[in-house]
Design a protein around this motif. Structure first.
Motif, PDB file in Angstrom:
ATOM      1  N   UNK A 387      44.649  75.950  71.283  1.00  0.00           N
ATOM      2  CA  UNK A 387      44.984  75.137  71.455  1.00  0.00           C
ATOM      3  C   UNK A 387      44.341  73.558  71.762  1.00  0.00           C
ATOM      4  N   UNK A 388      42.671  73.428  72.194  1.00  0.00           N
ATOM      5  CA  UNK A 388      41.633  72.723  72.198  1.00  0.00           C
ATOM      6  C   UNK A 388      41.820  71.508  71.223  1.00  0.00           C
ATOM      7  N   UNK A 389      41.858  72.021  70.183  1.00  0.00           N
ATOM      8  CA  UNK A 389      41.547  71.783  68.577  1.00  0.00           C
ATOM      9  C   UNK A 389      43.414  70.892  68.343  1.00  0.00           C
ATOM     10  N   UNK A 390      44.260  71.436  68.382  1.00  0.00           N
ATOM     11  CA  UNK A 390      46.042  70.852  68.742  1.00  0.00           C
ATOM     12  C   UNK A 390      45.951  69.525  69.598  1.00  0.00           C
ATOM     13  N   UNK A 391      45.709  69.522  70.883  1.00  0.00           N
ATOM     14  CA  UNK A 391      45.521  68.710  72.213  1.00  0.00           C
ATOM     15  C   UNK A 391      44.238  67.158  70.998  1.00  0.00           C
ATOM     16  N   UNK A 483      53.589  61.035  71.376  1.00  0.00           N
ATOM     17  CA  UNK A 483      52.625  62.062  70.235  1.00  0.00           C
ATOM     18  C   UNK A 483      51.682  62.634  71.798  1.00  0.00           C
ATOM     19  N   UNK A 484      51.967  61.243  72.290  1.00  0.00           N
ATOM     20  CA  UNK A 484      50.865  62.115  74.137  1.00  0.00           C
ATOM     21  C   UNK A 484      51.741  62.804  74.807  1.00  0.00           C
ATOM     22  N   UNK A 485      53.377  62.615  74.486  1.00  0.00           N
ATOM     23  CA  UNK A 485      54.212  63.608  75.453  1.00  0.00           C
ATOM     24  C   UNK A 485      54.016  65.153  75.082  1.00  0.00           C
ATOM     25  N   UNK A 486      53.506  65.178  73.301  1.00  0.00           N
ATOM     26  CA  UNK A 486      52.532  66.954  72.761  1.00  0.00           C
ATOM     27  C   UNK A 486      51.559  66.865  73.435  1.00  0.00           C
ATOM     28  N   UNK A 487      50.589  66.405  73.708  1.00  0.00           N
ATOM     29  CA  UNK A 487      49.417  66.732  74.851  1.00  0.00           C
ATOM     30  C   UNK A 487      49.889  67.297  75.953  1.00  0.00           C
ATOM     31  N   UNK A 488      50.868  66.927  76.687  1.00  0.00           N
ATOM     32  CA  UNK A 488      50.688  67.710  77.895  1.00  0.00           C
ATOM     33  C   UNK A 488      51.837  68.799  77.538  1.00  0.00           C
ATOM     34  N   UNK A 489      52.956  68.827  76.678  1.00  0.00           N
ATOM     35  CA  UNK A 489      53.438  70.401  75.934  1.00  0.00           C
ATOM     36  C   UNK A 489      51.867  70.981  76.311  1.00  0.00           C
TER      37      UNK A 489
END
Length: 501
Positions: A387-391, A483-489
């Protein structure tokens, strides 16, 4: 077949001959069979990636022979993504008939259509062959993920899926290297009965189809997923496959400690096609899986589309970029100004007839593939912190979407490549599909997620081609917001768990 009920508290650390599936596959060991399956899966994944993304080089190289303009280029470049429309039936077939059988069919017919496209008489034939060919071949990517995930113990599963994604990204090295070796050749062979001239781009297209055929042959030596067999009620067959895996990994079949497999996901009732289809599909889109489905589909669409959309235009944009690069240190222009400052009103209708791809474009493509292959291999070592890697991956991509417009040519090309780093997260997201969904509709869920991602990519390729010449900078900023919306998800994904190696 009725399910045999065995009351037990599991195998882990206990002397018992009855296990749940996860414990049973762990006891099958980790060795030669797992490495072989990873190798075969890697060949198929590379074959699929070459079939899809190496195709952008084919389109550029075949423009003279087929009379392809930029409008047709956008349509042809999006054909591989349209092939994902077939993901739904492939996922259903894999969940009802088996992962191995689905892989054998998808790779075999994918090879056939890819080879036929090398004999295209016109761009319409190429579009049709690529559309139907990718309808078969692209299914293989998610099928390999499912099969590998179900045949690998939990202590190695995430690492294997990251490694698979690393190999996937190395396909650019292969496709651009082959282009460097083959496209400069100058032979021309007339084939009057087809009305074509056999030129280097046709040989290049055929050679890129070969890995699909090789993958199909190698899959003949692999076993069906034991978890699929157990879930279908064929517990004896599942146990037999696990014994073979145990033997291939260095043990003796008769010494395999598991005698009974306990499963709670048993499906033995004979249903009609439509009832089975409903039972496979509906649970994915209703509680308790609904929110997780929306979340994972969104992240898969984000990771695939940001990378795929810009990579399909990568040869064109990078070619223009280098052609306008007169002085690396003093030319004070943004990426968009450099690429599109010399466009004319009839830019989209103009074709420069050139069978060869510039060396700068080929070198950039090789560097692109090598860079992401190495980075993904490094990232795989931290798979337990997915999860942290994906963020982190998404933050790098989003920031790069903004910084690509800096007025420095070296920064331009570096950030244009880094913004496509969302591809590193694809294997990460896929690992959640393996963990979240039950076996009975895991293949379908993964295929539908990939289908959604490719449909977004299909739309993106065509939209970018129509708007980027006039709205280049806003295109990058909108991509950054996406892309930043994906960080929130990502913050709502399941928490990372440490895996005991």
């Amino acid at each position: 077949m009725n399910k045999e009920v065995v009351v037990t508290d599991g195998c882990s650390g206990k002397v018992t001959d009855s296990c749940g599936y996860d414990e049973a596959v762990e006891l099958a060991g980790h060795g030669r069979y797992n490495y072989t399956l990873l190798g075969v899966g890697s060949i198929i994944v590379v074959a699929v990636a070459i079939d899809m993304f190496g195709y952008s080089v084919v389109v550029a190289a075949s423009s003279c022979d087929l009379g392809v303009g930029l409008k047709e280029t956008g349509l042809l470049a999006s054909a591989p993504f349209a092939g994902l429309l077939f993901a739904f039936p492939w996922g259903f077939y894999a969940d009802t008939r088996g992962r191995r059988k689905a892989l054998l069919i998808s790779t075999s017919f994918g090879f056939l259509f890819a080879a036929l496209s090398s004999l295209s008489m016109n761009w319409q034939f190429m579009f049709a062959s690529k559309l139907f060919g990718c309808g078969f071949s692209t299914a293989s990517f998610t099928l390999v993920i499912t099969l590998l995930g179900e045949c690998t113990g939990s202590s190695h599963r995430n690492v294997y899926l990251f490694m698979l994604n690393s190999v996937n990204l190395s396909s650019e090295i292969i496709s651009f290297s082959l282009a460097y070796l083959i496209l400069p050749l100058s032979f021309q062979l007339e084939v009057p009965w087809l009305g074509i001239t056999y030129r280097p781009w046709r040989l290049y297209t055929f050679i890129m189809a070969l890995p699909l055929g090789i993958g199909a042959l190698l899959m003949l030596f692999m076993h069906e997923s034991p978890k699929f067999l157990a879930n279908k009620g064929e517990l004896d067959k599942a146990l037999e496959v696990l014994k073979k895996i145990y033997a291939a990994n260095g043990g003796k079949r008769e010494d395999y400690p598991v005698k009974h497999i306990i499963t709670e996901e048993l499906t033995t009732e004979k249903n009609t096609f439509w009832k089975t289809l409903r039972e496979q599909t509906v649970p994915i889109f209703k509680p308790p899986l609904l929110l997780r489905t929306v979340q994972l589909f969104y992240l898969m669409a984000l990771c695939c589309s940001i990378n795929n959309v810009f990579f399909m235009w990568f040869p064109t944009m990078v070619n223009i970029f280098f052609n306008t690069l007169s002085d690396v240190w003093t030319n004070d222009q943004t990426f968009c100004e450099r690429v599109f400052s010399n466009k004319t009103s009839n830019y989209t209708d103009t074709v420069i007839c050139n069978d060869e791809i510039s060396h700068n474009t080929i070198y950039s493509g090789i560097f692109y593939g090598f860079f992401f292959c190495v980075v993904t291999a490094i990232v795989a070592q931290g798979a337990s912190r997915r999860r942290m890697l994906l963020i982190g991956i998404l933050i790098v991509s989003g920031v790069s979407c903004i910084l690509v417009e800096l007025k420095h040519p070296i920064a331009n090309i570096i950030f244009f490549i880094l913004m496509q780093s969302t591809a590193i997260g694809i294997g990460n997201v896929c690992s959640y599909f393996v963990d979240v969904y039950p076996t009975s509709y895991r293949g379908l869920a993964t295929s539908l997620g990939m289908m959604t991602a490719r449909l977004v990519s299909f739309a993106g390729v065509n939209i970018i081609g129509n708007v980027i010449t006039d709205y280049c900078t806003p295109t990058f900023y909108i991509s950054a917001a996406f892309v930043f919306s994906g960080v929130i998800v990502c913050f709502f994904l399941p928490a990372d768990r440490k895996t005991n190696e």
